[in-house]
Design a protein around this motif. Structure first.
Motif, PDB file in Angstrom:
ATOM      1  N   LEU A  30      41.704  76.726  -5.681  1.00 26.76           N
ATOM      2  CA  LEU A  30      41.609  77.591  -5.721  1.00 26.76           C
ATOM      3  C   LEU A  30      40.198  79.063  -6.187  1.00 26.76           C
ATOM      4  N   ILE A 197      46.227  73.724   2.870  1.00 25.75           N
ATOM      5  CA  ILE A 197      45.011  74.020   2.373  1.00 25.75           C
ATOM      6  C   ILE A 197      43.944  74.767   3.357  1.00 25.75           C
ATOM      7  N   THR A 201      43.081  78.659   4.460  1.00 30.99           N
ATOM      8  CA  THR A 201      42.194  79.030   3.777  1.00 30.99           C
ATOM      9  C   THR A 201      41.273  79.390   5.034  1.00 30.99           C
ATOM     10  N   ALA A 236      47.306  84.937  -2.432  1.00 30.02           N
ATOM     11  CA  ALA A 236      46.838  82.988  -2.287  1.00 30.02           C
ATOM     12  C   ALA A 236      47.594  82.436  -3.363  1.00 30.02           C
TER      13      ALA A 236
END
Length: 331
Positions: A30, A197, A201, A236
Motif C-alpha cells: 500500500l 484489498i 481500495t 490504511a
C-alpha cells in the motif's frame, strides 16, 4: 481427573508475529503503490527569496499560516512571531486565536510566498487527483503484484512446529504439507487478500477523490492537504492490521482442518474465550463437538458455517477430537 487413555491436544496460537509479518507485507504494498507517490507530491515546496525574515521562516516551517484575513499557529505563537505581527499592525483575536491583518499590510516577500503556496497547494491537489485516477484505471495490475507466498510459508512452518510440540509425548505423527496442499492454502490466502484489498481500495480511492475535489474548491492550504493524507494513511494502517489478523486466522483454521484430519481427528471441540467480549452465538457453541466436514453456523446474520477463527475477529479455539477422547478430560 483425566483418564489415562484419553487424548488431549492444545490448539496452537495465532501469534502476534504472524499478524505483524502479514501487516508489514501488506502495508509495504500500500505504501509503495499508493501513499509514497502522494507524499512525494506533497514534498515539493515553493521557491522563496533567500531573505532573513522571522515570519517568512515561520510560514515555510509550517509554524504559522495565513487564512481568512489573518495568521493562525499550529501550536502557540512564539513571542518573537507575535512581536513581528504586532509591529506590522496585526490585532490578536482571542476567540479565533488569530492575528488579524490585511494581506496588503504584509511585506511583499511574504505575500508572494503565501500566494505561491496557495497556487502550489492547488497544483498538488490536482496532481494527487490525477494519480488517484491512474491508480483506479490500473488497479488490477497493482493488485496482481501483491503476493504473500514467502510469508505464508514462514507462518505454516512455525505452526507445524507448534503442532509437533503439542503431540511430542503422544504416539502421533504430524503429517507434512505436500507442495500441492501448500499451494492450495497459499493461493486461497493470496486470492482472498487481493479481493479484499481491491474492494477496500476502490472505495477508499473514491472517498479520497471526493475529499481532494472538495479541498480544491475550498482552497485548502498545503498543511491541510498533508494532514488529510496523514489521516488517510492512518486509516490504511488500521485496515492492513484488520485484514492481516482476519485472513491469517481463516487460513490457519483451514490448515488445522487439513492437518488434524490427516492425524485421524474427524471432529473438534469448540472452545470460546469467555471474557465478556465473545459473540452470544459463539458462547452457545462453547464445549460442543462438531465434525470438520459439518461445521456449525458461525454468523447468524449470513448463515455462514465454519471453524473457530473463520469469521471476523473470532478468537475462539479449535480442539481436535475423536471418539476415543473423553470430553470431560478436555474442557
Amino acid at each position: 481427573m483425566k483418564n489415562k487413555n484419553s487424548l488431549f491436544l492444545n490448539d496452537f496460537v495465532l501469534k502476534k508475529a504472524y499478524i505483524d509479518l502479514i501487516q508489514h507485507r501488506l502495508f509495504s504494498y500500500l505504501w509503495d503503490f499508493f501513499y509514497k507517490p502522494m507524499f512525494k507530491i506533497m514534498k515539493t515546496k515553493p521557491v522563496a527569496e533567500n531573505e532573513q525574515n522571522i515570519l517568512l521562516d515561520a510560514i515555510k516551517n509550517g509554524e504559522i499560516y495565513y487564512v481568512d484575513g489573518g495568521f493562525k499557529a499550529e501550536g502557540k505563537f512564539s513571542n518573537k512571531i507575535s512581536q513581528e505581527l504586532i509591529k506590522l499592525g496585526a490585532k490578536y483575536d482571542k476567540y479565533s486565536k488569530t492575528y488579524l491583518i490585511d494581506k496588503s499590510l504584509l511585506p511583499n516577500v511574504i505575500v508572494k510566498y503565501i500566494n505561491k503556496s496557495q497556487e502550489m497547494a492547488k497544483i498538488k491537489l490536482e496532481e494527487i487527483n490525477q494519480f488517484l485516477q491512474d491508480i483506479q484505471n490500473n488497479l488490477d495490475q497493482y493488485i496482481d503484484l501483491m503476493l504473500f507466498e514467502d510469508d505464508v510459508k514462514v507462518i505454516l512452518d512455525d505452526t507445524g512446529k507448534q503442532i509437533k510440540q503439542n503431540v511430542k509425548s503422544l504416539n502421533i505423527i504430524v503429517p507434512e504439507l505436500t507442495q500441492e496442499q501448500f499451494e492450495q492454502i497459499e493461493q486461497a490466502y493470496t486470492k482472498n487478500m487481493q479481493y479484499y484489498i481491491k474492494k477496500w481500495t476502490i472505495t477508499h480511492i473514491e472517498e479520497m477523490r471526493e475529499k481532494v475535489h472538495k479541498a480544491i474548491l475550498e482552497g485548502f492550504r498545503e498543511e491541510q492537504v498533508a494532514k488529510m493524507l496523514q489521516t488517510e494513511y492512518g486509516i490504511a494502517e488500521r485496515k492492513a492490521k484488520f485484514l492481516a489478523q482476519n485472513e491469517t486466522s481463516i487460513m490457519l483454521a483451514e490448515y488445522k482442518k487439513a492437518t488434524y484430519m490427516e492425524m485421524g481427528f474427524d471432529k473438534f471441540i469448540w472452545k470460546t474465550r469467555l471474557d465478556g467480549r465473545e459473540r452470544l452465538l459463539h458462547k452457545e457453541l462453547n464445549g460442543k463437538i462438531f465434525r470438520f466436514d459439518e461445521p456449525p453456523i458461525i454468523d447468524e446474520h449470513t448463515g455462514q458455517r465454519g471453524l473457530p477463527g473463520e469469521t471476523y475477529n473470532c478468537r475462539c479455539l479449535l480442539l481436535p477430537y475423536r471418539d476415543d477422547n473423553i470430553l470431560n478430560d478436555i474442557i
